[in-house]
Scaffold this motif. Sequence first.
Motif, short mmCIF file in Angstrom:
data_model
loop_
_atom_site.label_atom_id
_atom_site.label_comp_id
_atom_site.label_asym_id
_atom_site.label_seq_id
_atom_site.Cartn_x
_atom_site.Cartn_y
_atom_site.Cartn_z
N GLY A 106 0.78 -1.24 0.00
CA GLY A 106 0.00 0.00 0.00
C GLY A 106 0.81 1.28 0.00
O GLY A 106 0.24 2.37 0.10
N ALA A 107 2.12 1.18 -0.11
CA ALA A 107 2.93 2.40 -0.12
C ALA A 107 2.89 3.08 -1.49
O ALA A 107 2.68 2.43 -2.51
CB ALA A 107 4.38 2.07 0.24
N ALA A 108 3.10 4.40 -1.48
CA ALA A 108 3.35 5.14 -2.72
C ALA A 108 4.86 5.25 -2.86
O ALA A 108 5.54 5.67 -1.93
CB ALA A 108 2.73 6.53 -2.63
N VAL A 109 5.38 4.83 -4.03
CA VAL A 109 6.83 4.77 -4.22
C VAL A 109 7.23 5.71 -5.36
O VAL A 109 6.56 5.73 -6.41
CB VAL A 109 7.27 3.32 -4.56
N VAL A 110 8.28 6.48 -5.14
CA VAL A 110 8.84 7.31 -6.22
C VAL A 110 10.33 6.97 -6.33
O VAL A 110 11.06 7.02 -5.34
CB VAL A 110 8.67 8.82 -5.96
N VAL A 111 10.75 6.64 -7.55
CA VAL A 111 12.14 6.20 -7.77
C VAL A 111 12.75 7.00 -8.92
O VAL A 111 12.21 7.00 -10.03
CB VAL A 111 12.20 4.71 -8.19
N ALA A 112 13.87 7.67 -8.64
CA ALA A 112 14.67 8.24 -9.73
C ALA A 112 15.60 7.13 -10.18
O ALA A 112 16.33 6.55 -9.36
CB ALA A 112 15.47 9.43 -9.23
N THR A 113 15.55 6.80 -11.46
CA THR A 113 16.32 5.63 -11.90
C THR A 113 16.72 5.70 -13.36
O THR A 113 16.09 6.38 -14.17
CB THR A 113 15.49 4.34 -11.65
N HIS A 114 17.80 4.95 -13.67
CA HIS A 114 18.20 4.73 -15.06
C HIS A 114 18.09 3.24 -15.39
O HIS A 114 18.64 2.80 -16.39
CB HIS A 114 19.66 5.18 -15.26
N HIS A 115 17.45 2.46 -14.50
CA HIS A 115 17.43 1.00 -14.64
C HIS A 115 16.18 0.54 -15.40
O HIS A 115 15.06 0.66 -14.86
CB HIS A 115 17.47 0.40 -13.22
N PRO A 116 16.32 0.02 -16.63
CA PRO A 116 15.15 -0.27 -17.47
C PRO A 116 14.06 -1.13 -16.81
O PRO A 116 12.87 -0.80 -16.94
CB PRO A 116 15.76 -0.96 -18.70
N PRO A 117 14.39 -2.21 -16.07
CA PRO A 117 13.30 -3.01 -15.49
C PRO A 117 12.42 -2.21 -14.52
O PRO A 117 11.21 -2.49 -14.40
CB PRO A 117 14.02 -4.14 -14.76
N LEU A 118 13.00 -1.23 -13.85
CA LEU A 118 12.17 -0.42 -12.95
C LEU A 118 11.24 0.49 -13.75
O LEU A 118 10.11 0.74 -13.34
CB LEU A 118 13.06 0.43 -12.02
N LEU A 119 11.71 0.94 -14.90
CA LEU A 119 10.86 1.78 -15.77
C LEU A 119 9.67 0.96 -16.26
O LEU A 119 8.53 1.42 -16.28
CB LEU A 119 11.64 2.30 -16.97
#
Length: 201
Positions: free
Chosen positions: A178-191
């Motif tokens: 139930g968390a809201a997650v924000v990720v700054a990333t360059h990792h394709p699987p996370l995108l």
Amino acid sequence: MIDVRGLGVQAGEHWLFDGLDFEVEAGECAVIVGPNGVGKSTLLRCLYGTQTPQRGRVVVAGGKPDERDVSFRRKVSVLFDDSDFFAELTPLQHLELLEGSFGADLGDFDALLSDAGLSERAKVTAGKFSAGQRRRLLLLGATVRPHDVLLLDEPERALDVAGKEWLTSLIARSTKAGAAVVVATHHPPLLEAADSTLELW
Ligand SMILES: Nc1ncnc2c1ncn2[C@@H]1O[C@H](COP(=O)(O)OP(=O)(O)OP(=O)(O)O)[C@@H](O)[C@H]1O
């Protein structure tokens, strides 16, 4: 859970971003993407209250971000570049500390450390860890503690292939809880796994 309206941050004469609007609901993951230096970490700092924007309104976990406010910090878990652990404590001691601080049952410590690939380092002080092991311990701490919001700045850094797969599973576990997650990333699987993408340029 996260509501951003008209956000603008100025770096000297130049606006890093302006007029930014986005929402992240409970149980969703948003990724921030864009080239080096575009302002991804700055945006995350605005969500945690360590940077004050020049324009706009930010609501995170029901209020204005303020990292000095204990009740805000208890709801919002972060992994930023300057996040650190206690170098003199072992991973087991870190988990005990978190359990005591939050008054929450974190589950089976051996299973958590095994999942994090840290079983063999369970009783070694964290100051002796490699960069990837440090990152695994920080990620474990940030995700295992109770949180409504999770903010991660390039969490994939220093992780090996298995570590990156584990990271993806941690984020999925967090949103499922139930968390809201924000990720700054360059990792394709996370995108690919994200519910929404915020592109800065
Ligand atoms: N208040 C400020 N005043 C001046 N410059 C600032 C301010 N806030 C951020 N900057 C600058 O804006 C730029 C954006 O930095 P930031 O770390 O947010 O980028 P990033 O997208 O996360 O980069 P990377 O992908 O390399 O991690 C940096 O050059 C930073 O020094």
